[in-house]
Design an enzyme around this catalytic site. Structure first.
Site, PDB file in Angstrom:
ATOM      1  CE  LYS A  13      -1.475-110.458  57.009  1.00 17.13           C
ATOM      2  NZ  LYS A  13      -2.575-109.733  56.930  1.00 17.13           N
ATOM      3  NE  ARG A  86       1.848-106.369  60.939  1.00 13.87           N
ATOM      4  CZ  ARG A  86       0.781-107.629  61.244  1.00 13.87           C
ATOM      5  NH1 ARG A  86       1.505-108.651  60.860  1.00 13.87           N
ATOM      6  NH2 ARG A  86      -0.278-107.354  61.424  1.00 13.87           N
ATOM      7  NE  ARG A 125      -9.787-112.064  62.516  1.00  9.17           N
ATOM      8  CZ  ARG A 125      -8.665-111.912  62.090  1.00  9.17           C
ATOM      9  NH1 ARG A 125      -7.938-112.366  61.067  1.00  9.17           N
ATOM     10  NH2 ARG A 125      -8.210-110.697  62.595  1.00  9.17           N
ATOM     11  NE  ARG A 158      -6.413-111.405  65.841  1.00  6.74           N
ATOM     12  CZ  ARG A 158      -5.769-111.490  64.683  1.00  6.74           C
ATOM     13  NH1 ARG A 158      -5.690-112.676  63.767  1.00  6.74           N
ATOM     14  NH2 ARG A 158      -5.187-110.288  64.239  1.00  6.74           N
ATOM     15  NE  ARG A 169      -5.547-106.012  63.498  1.00  6.43           N
ATOM     16  CZ  ARG A 169      -6.585-106.685  63.172  1.00  6.43           C
ATOM     17  NH1 ARG A 169      -7.542-106.717  63.895  1.00  6.43           N
ATOM     18  NH2 ARG A 169      -6.145-107.729  62.586  1.00  6.43           N
TER      19      ARG A 169
HETATM   20  P1  AP5 Z   1      -7.590-114.009  57.682  1.00  6.18           P
HETATM   21  O1  AP5 Z   1      -7.120-114.876  57.039  1.00  6.18           O
HETATM   22  O2  AP5 Z   1      -7.919-114.203  59.352  1.00  6.18           O
HETATM   23  O3  AP5 Z   1      -6.999-112.571  57.531  1.00  6.18           O
HETATM   24  P2  AP5 Z   1      -5.439-112.137  57.742  1.00  6.18           P
HETATM   25  O4  AP5 Z   1      -5.026-111.248  56.548  1.00  6.18           O
HETATM   26  O5  AP5 Z   1      -4.744-113.283  58.570  1.00  6.18           O
HETATM   27  O6  AP5 Z   1      -5.924-111.013  58.836  1.00  6.18           O
HETATM   28  P3  AP5 Z   1      -5.183-110.886  60.317  1.00  6.18           P
HETATM   29  O7  AP5 Z   1      -6.164-109.773  61.226  1.00  6.18           O
HETATM   30  O8  AP5 Z   1      -4.584-111.831  60.990  1.00  6.18           O
HETATM   31  O9  AP5 Z   1      -4.016-109.900  59.658  1.00  6.18           O
HETATM   32  P4  AP5 Z   1      -3.174-109.109  60.767  1.00  6.18           P
HETATM   33  O10 AP5 Z   1      -2.091-108.924  59.808  1.00  6.18           O
HETATM   34  O11 AP5 Z   1      -3.659-107.814  61.123  1.00  6.18           O
HETATM   35  O12 AP5 Z   1      -2.903-109.912  61.994  1.00  6.18           O
HETATM   36  P5  AP5 Z   1      -1.728-110.492  62.696  1.00  6.18           P
HETATM   37  O13 AP5 Z   1      -2.135-111.733  63.321  1.00  6.18           O
HETATM   38  O14 AP5 Z   1      -0.697-110.979  61.801  1.00  6.18           O
HETATM   39  O15 AP5 Z   1      -9.086-113.513  57.311  1.00  6.18           O
HETATM   40  C1  AP5 Z   1      -9.928-112.551  58.166  1.00  6.18           C
HETATM   41  C2  AP5 Z   1     -11.377-113.063  58.020  1.00  6.18           C
HETATM   42  O16 AP5 Z   1     -11.913-112.894  56.436  1.00  6.18           O
HETATM   43  C3  AP5 Z   1     -11.688-114.113  58.387  1.00  6.18           C
HETATM   44  O17 AP5 Z   1     -13.023-114.160  59.050  1.00  6.18           O
HETATM   45  C4  AP5 Z   1     -11.948-115.005  57.222  1.00  6.18           C
HETATM   46  O18 AP5 Z   1     -12.563-116.316  57.431  1.00  6.18           O
HETATM   47  C5  AP5 Z   1     -12.304-114.213  56.064  1.00  6.18           C
HETATM   48  N1  AP5 Z   1     -11.892-114.468  54.698  1.00  6.18           N
HETATM   49  C6  AP5 Z   1     -10.592-114.862  54.438  1.00  6.18           C
HETATM   50  N2  AP5 Z   1     -10.442-114.858  53.028  1.00  6.18           N
HETATM   51  C7  AP5 Z   1     -11.597-114.670  52.576  1.00  6.18           C
HETATM   52  C8  AP5 Z   1     -12.179-114.552  51.213  1.00  6.18           C
HETATM   53  N3  AP5 Z   1     -11.486-114.902  49.989  1.00  6.18           N
HETATM   54  N4  AP5 Z   1     -13.710-114.058  51.000  1.00  6.18           N
HETATM   55  C9  AP5 Z   1     -14.526-113.803  52.312  1.00  6.18           C
HETATM   56  N5  AP5 Z   1     -13.900-113.886  53.416  1.00  6.18           N
HETATM   57  C10 AP5 Z   1     -12.512-114.106  53.736  1.00  6.18           C
HETATM   58  O19 AP5 Z   1      -1.008-109.618  63.838  1.00  6.18           O
HETATM   59  C11 AP5 Z   1      -1.588-109.073  64.902  1.00  6.18           C
HETATM   60  C12 AP5 Z   1      -0.622-108.161  65.676  1.00  6.18           C
HETATM   61  O20 AP5 Z   1       0.438-108.883  65.997  1.00  6.18           O
HETATM   62  C13 AP5 Z   1      -0.413-106.932  65.076  1.00  6.18           C
HETATM   63  O21 AP5 Z   1      -1.238-105.948  65.069  1.00  6.18           O
HETATM   64  C14 AP5 Z   1       0.805-106.735  65.934  1.00  6.18           C
HETATM   65  O22 AP5 Z   1       0.748-106.026  67.074  1.00  6.18           O
HETATM   66  C15 AP5 Z   1       1.639-107.987  66.222  1.00  6.18           C
HETATM   67  N6  AP5 Z   1       2.377-108.518  64.945  1.00  6.18           N
HETATM   68  C16 AP5 Z   1       2.244-109.648  64.247  1.00  6.18           C
HETATM   69  N7  AP5 Z   1       3.324-109.693  63.132  1.00  6.18           N
HETATM   70  C17 AP5 Z   1       4.072-108.738  63.497  1.00  6.18           C
HETATM   71  C18 AP5 Z   1       5.337-108.168  62.913  1.00  6.18           C
HETATM   72  N8  AP5 Z   1       5.948-108.697  62.119  1.00  6.18           N
HETATM   73  N9  AP5 Z   1       5.832-107.050  63.396  1.00  6.18           N
HETATM   74  C19 AP5 Z   1       5.376-106.223  64.631  1.00  6.18           C
HETATM   75  N10 AP5 Z   1       4.196-106.905  65.153  1.00  6.18           N
HETATM   76  C20 AP5 Z   1       3.767-107.912  64.670  1.00  6.18           C
HETATM   77 MG    MG Z   2      -3.763-113.805  60.182  1.00  7.07          MG
END
Ligand code: AP5
Ligand code: MG
Length: 215
Positions: A13, A86, A125, A158, A169
């Site tokens: 994402k 979410r 990552r 992270r 997660r």
């Molecule tokens: P990346 O692009 O970083 O993936 P992502 O989907 O953004 O993964 P996240 O871990 O950020 O998602 P998340 O939803 O758990 O975390 P968030 O920060 O929102 O890619 C991942 C890896 O793969 C990287 O190394 C990249 O280089 C690689 N990659 C990407 N595309 C690729 C491809 N096509 N091929 C190969 N490799 C690839 O949330 C974190 C925390 O915040 C949550 O756990 C929660 O505690 C809180 N939080 C955030 N939003 C909310 C909400 N709305 N409600 C409640 N709590 C929330």
């Molecule tokens: Mg992300």
């Protein structure tokens, strides 16, 4: 144009959001990035949410919605949501928000990636704590080992990318976020994209889907 990126943790994402926001001049809103910035700046919000992030649990809806409303208050560009909504309650609140402005969500892009693949991606990552640029030691490493290409900052693993937190997660995703697939399918704006290909191919597929949907 207002878009939502949906998918497992690690489905890409953030990677896609940074390219798409540039390509389509959208305002990229990542609730995860907002919380991590608040934690690193040691603000009151950061103190409140820190325990949830490090445990891999969701921040309570009310807090998330307050943050989103504040961020959107003065924004006039199209919106690209990454990591929000979410929960079904968050999605309903977002629908109400758009309805109150006579707007809507043009497309919900679901990045379809296998569970084993996202676990492998998250373990390798690395992220820049300053500008949030995302790397992968196996597939997209920085030019200089351990340093951000864009701003030179030292890259970090992270806190929630530790194996036990990744597992939590994924469980939380299945329990609380996966129901959004059915929710948005029912609304008719859901689009599935194969997220397992290389990042550029995924971007192209998203752009093609948006063109077909005429948004
Ligand atoms: P990346 O692009 O970083 O993936 P992502 O989907 O953004 O993964 P996240 O871990 O950020 O998602 P998340 O939803 O758990 O975390 P968030 O920060 O929102 O890619 C991942 C890896 O793969 C990287 O190394 C990249 O280089 C690689 N990659 C990407 N595309 C690729 C491809 N096509 N091929 C190969 N490799 C690839 O949330 C974190 C925390 O915040 C949550 O756990 C929660 O505690 C809180 N939080 C955030 N939003 C909310 C909400 N709305 N409600 C409640 N709590 C929330
Ligand atoms: Mg992300």
């Amino acid at each position: 144009m207002n878009l939502i990126l949906l998918g497992y943790p690690g489905s890409g994402k953030g990677t896609q959001a940074s390219v798409l926001s540039e390509k389509f001049s959208l305002f990229h809103i990542s609730t995860g990035d907002i919380f991590r910035e608040a934690i690193s700046a040691k603000t009151a919000l950061g103190q409140e949410v820190s325990g949830y992030l490090s445990a891999g649990r969701l921040v309570p809806d009310k807090l998330v919605l307050d943050v989103i409303k504040t961020r959107l208050a003065t924004e006039t560009r199209g919106l690209l949501f990454d990591g929000f909504p979410r929960t079904v309650d968050q999605a309903r609140e977002l629908d109400d928000y758009f309805a109150s402005r006579s707007q809507g969500i043009d497309a919900v892009i679901f990045l379809d990636v296998d569970e084993e693949a996202v676990v492998a991606r998250l373990g390798s990552r690395r992220t820049c704590p300053k500008c949030q640029k995302i790397y992968n030691l196996l597939t997209s490493p920085p030019v200089k080992e351990g340093l951000c290409d864009a701003c030179g900052e030292k890259l970090i693993l992270r806190e929630d990318d530790k194996p036990e937190v990744i597992r939590r997660r994924i469980l939380v995703y299945k329990d609380q976020t996966e129901p959004l697939v059915a929710y948005y399918k029912g609304m008719g704006n859901f689009c599935m994209v194969k997220g397992g290909k290389d990042p550029e191919s995924v971007t192209q597929e998203i752009a093609a889907v948006l063109k077909i949907k005429n948004v």
